[in-house]
Design an enzyme around this catalytic site. Structure first.
Site, PDB file in Angstrom:
ATOM      1  N   GLU A 189      31.054  38.854  51.438  1.00 37.95           N
ATOM      2  CA  GLU A 189      32.499  38.972  51.719  1.00 37.95           C
ATOM      3  C   GLU A 189      32.999  37.715  52.405  1.00 37.95           C
ATOM      4  O   GLU A 189      32.349  37.183  53.314  1.00 37.95           O
ATOM      5  CB  GLU A 189      32.759  40.195  52.603  1.00 37.95           C
ATOM      6  CG  GLU A 189      33.069  41.419  51.766  1.00 37.95           C
ATOM      7  CD  GLU A 189      32.902  42.719  52.499  1.00 37.95           C
ATOM      8  OE1 GLU A 189      31.738  43.145  52.640  1.00 37.95           O
ATOM      9  OE2 GLU A 189      33.918  43.291  52.917  1.00 37.95           O
ATOM     10  N   ASP A 241      51.030  36.076  33.419  1.00 39.72           N
ATOM     11  CA  ASP A 241      49.787  36.809  33.185  1.00 39.72           C
ATOM     12  C   ASP A 241      49.203  36.318  31.862  1.00 39.72           C
ATOM     13  O   ASP A 241      49.712  36.647  30.789  1.00 39.72           O
ATOM     14  CB  ASP A 241      50.088  38.311  33.139  1.00 39.72           C
ATOM     15  CG  ASP A 241      48.833  39.138  32.931  1.00 39.72           C
ATOM     16  OD1 ASP A 241      47.816  38.582  32.460  1.00 39.72           O
ATOM     17  OD2 ASP A 241      48.857  40.352  33.220  1.00 39.72           O
ATOM     18  N   THR A 251      42.104  36.804  32.758  1.00 35.02           N
ATOM     19  CA  THR A 251      40.770  37.413  32.639  1.00 35.02           C
ATOM     20  C   THR A 251      39.829  36.429  31.959  1.00 35.02           C
ATOM     21  O   THR A 251      40.258  35.546  31.210  1.00 35.02           O
ATOM     22  CB  THR A 251      40.789  38.715  31.800  1.00 35.02           C
ATOM     23  OG1 THR A 251      41.301  38.423  30.500  1.00 35.02           O
ATOM     24  CG2 THR A 251      41.627  39.788  32.441  1.00 35.02           C
ATOM     25  N   TYR A 284      25.400  40.374  49.354  1.00 36.46           N
ATOM     26  CA  TYR A 284      26.763  40.593  49.880  1.00 36.46           C
ATOM     27  C   TYR A 284      27.322  39.271  50.361  1.00 36.46           C
ATOM     28  O   TYR A 284      26.624  38.495  51.021  1.00 36.46           O
ATOM     29  CB  TYR A 284      26.757  41.582  51.060  1.00 36.46           C
ATOM     30  CG  TYR A 284      27.425  42.882  50.697  1.00 36.46           C
ATOM     31  CD1 TYR A 284      28.766  42.888  50.315  1.00 36.46           C
ATOM     32  CD2 TYR A 284      26.736  44.086  50.722  1.00 36.46           C
ATOM     33  CE1 TYR A 284      29.386  44.071  49.949  1.00 36.46           C
ATOM     34  CE2 TYR A 284      27.352  45.266  50.360  1.00 36.46           C
ATOM     35  CZ  TYR A 284      28.683  45.252  49.971  1.00 36.46           C
ATOM     36  OH  TYR A 284      29.296  46.410  49.615  1.00 36.46           O
ATOM     37  N   ARG A 303      33.125  39.998  32.073  1.00 32.52           N
ATOM     38  CA  ARG A 303      34.281  40.854  32.362  1.00 32.52           C
ATOM     39  C   ARG A 303      34.762  40.563  33.783  1.00 32.52           C
ATOM     40  O   ARG A 303      34.030  40.783  34.737  1.00 32.52           O
ATOM     41  CB  ARG A 303      33.835  42.312  32.223  1.00 32.52           C
ATOM     42  CG  ARG A 303      34.907  43.347  32.353  1.00 32.52           C
ATOM     43  CD  ARG A 303      34.455  44.637  31.724  1.00 32.52           C
ATOM     44  NE  ARG A 303      34.353  44.475  30.285  1.00 32.52           N
ATOM     45  CZ  ARG A 303      35.375  44.615  29.434  1.00 32.52           C
ATOM     46  NH1 ARG A 303      36.561  44.951  29.879  1.00 32.52           N
ATOM     47  NH2 ARG A 303      35.203  44.432  28.152  1.00 32.52           N
TER      48      ARG A 303
END
Ligand code: DSN
Length: 407
Positions: free
Chosen positions: A50, A194, A220, A48, A229
């Site tokens: 964050e 985009d 992406t 983790y 991905r």
């Protein structure tokens, strides 16, 4: 079928691997990530983290910090941009975060009409972008099926969006980001570019970059960029704080560190001459495929392509996009149905078929192989002759296996 045992799950993954090896993906948003990148970093999924490098909400993040910093720096260098956020789980989430950084609920946005190639997150009524914001659209010129920048300015003048979106999912032509920026500036709109589809082309200068022109850029890593991905956001430093906060705590919690490591590898690989040559070939293959299809009598949206993708109109063949997609799947080609400009058919049915060359170029195919693919598409769609076409596609797939390493 209910899977009850881990072996069955593994078997399904093996079956999917075989399916991918034995068929050709002409889905314009798909590609094959290098296997040596994807396997080595799963351990990072345990952690983790964050927050951001140097500012985490968890202990034990010093190595994680270096990995994320590496991804950020490689991304900044690749796109020659001041700020990058590499935590986005997807392109849709990149757009969500960009909206949150710029807009208040109810603000007006304007994107390319869905049938003309716009993305769901550019204001579709069933997407967060059309639910929480007032969405208006511009479209393409009915004759050229390309964006007409005078018509775009008329639409912006009329609707006065706070956020103007330049970018698409099914638009085969180059986008003039400088023209978009001039219009956005004249009408006080923030410009979002985009580049989800064209990120690899932009990174290697096969498509003009929006970096000098757009306020915020979303993209992406798994389409033309050929990485894992995921998504990313680029911007000038002035937007950094707002975007960081919009990503975490705005819309995401713990970053997927295994994916961020893969993104770092993908951005580093994209700096190489081998990757530039790959992108040049993607475009050459798309142009060759367009030419071969046109010589077989197919009609293409906008009469061709400048990018990695092209769209066949299926109505002249007496087929819907969905029927065409099904026929190609039977011969071992996966492709995606696509709305065409001013389409009267629903998005589930459509009157077009979108094809892209990013994945088959990764398999090593060159312009000369596009004739074989076009002929098989002709057999499947115009002669309903799947047996011969399937045999030919299977041979092509065998001759060009998905590589494990690329460069
Ligand atoms: N679904 C992707 C595509 O196929 O273009 C975009 O999100």
């Amino acid at each position: 079928m209910l899977i009850t045992d881990l072996n069955e799950l593994t078997n399904l993954c093996t079956l999917e691997e075989k399916r991918q090896q034995n068929t050709l993906s002409l889905i314009a948003s798909e590609n094959y990530m290098p296997q040596d990148i994807c396997c080595s970093v799963n351990i990072l999924s345990n952690k983790y983290a964050e927050g951001y490098p140097g500012k985490r909400y968890y202990a034990g993040c010093s190595i994680i910090d270096e990995i994320e910093s590496c991804a950020i720096k490689a991304c900044q260098k690749l796109f020659q941009v001041e700020y990058a956020n590499v935590q986005l789980h997807s392109g849709s989430q990149a757009n969500q975060a960009a909206f949150l950084a710029v807009l208040k609920p109810g603000d007006r946005i304007m994107g390319l009409n869905f049938a003309a190639g716009g993305h769901l997150t550019h204001g579709h009524s069933k997407n967060f972008s059309g639910i929480f914001f007032q969405a208006q659209y511009y479209t393409v010129d009915p004759t050229t099926e390309q964006i007409d920048y005078n018509q775009l300015e008329d639409a912006v003048k009329l609707h006065r969006p706070k956020l103007l979106i330049a970018g698409a999912s099914a638009y085969p032509r180059s986008i003039d980001f400088a023209a978009f920026a001039a219009i956005a500036q004249r009408h006080n709109a923030v410009l979002l570019a985009d580049i989800a589809h064209i990120a690899g082309l932009v990174a290697t200068k096969q498509h003009a970059s929006p970096v000098e022109h757009a306020d915020i850029i979303t993209g992406t890593t798994h389409k033309t960029l050929r990485g894992p991905r995921g998504g990313f956001i680029l911007a000038k430093e002035a937007w950094a704080k707002k975007i960081d906060q919009a990503v975490m705590p705005g819309i995401q919690g713990g970053p997927h560190m295994h994916t961020i490591a893969q993104k770092a590898a993908c951005f580093l690989e994209a700096h190489t001459q081998g990757f530039v040559s790959y992108q040049e070939q993607v475009i050459q293959n798309a142009r060759a495929l367009a030419r071969e299809l046109q010589s077989q009598g197919f009609t293409l949206v906008s009469d061709g392509t400048d990018t990695h993708l092209l769209i066949i109109k299926t109505e002249p063949l007496g087929l819907t996009g969905r029927e065409a997609e099904e026929r190609l799947e039977k011969i071992g080609i996966t492709a995606s149905r696509s709305s065409i400009p001013f389409d009267k058919a629903s998005p589930l049915v459509t009157s077009g078929l979108r094809l892209g060359t990013a994945a088959i170029t990764t398999r090593g195919m060159q312009a000369e192989h596009m004739r074989e693919i076009a002929e098989c598409i002709y057999l499947a769609l115009c002669q309903d002759n799947p047996t011969v076409a399937k045999e030919r596609i299977t041979q092509l797939a065998r001759a060009f296996p998905i590589p494990e390493r690329y460069l």
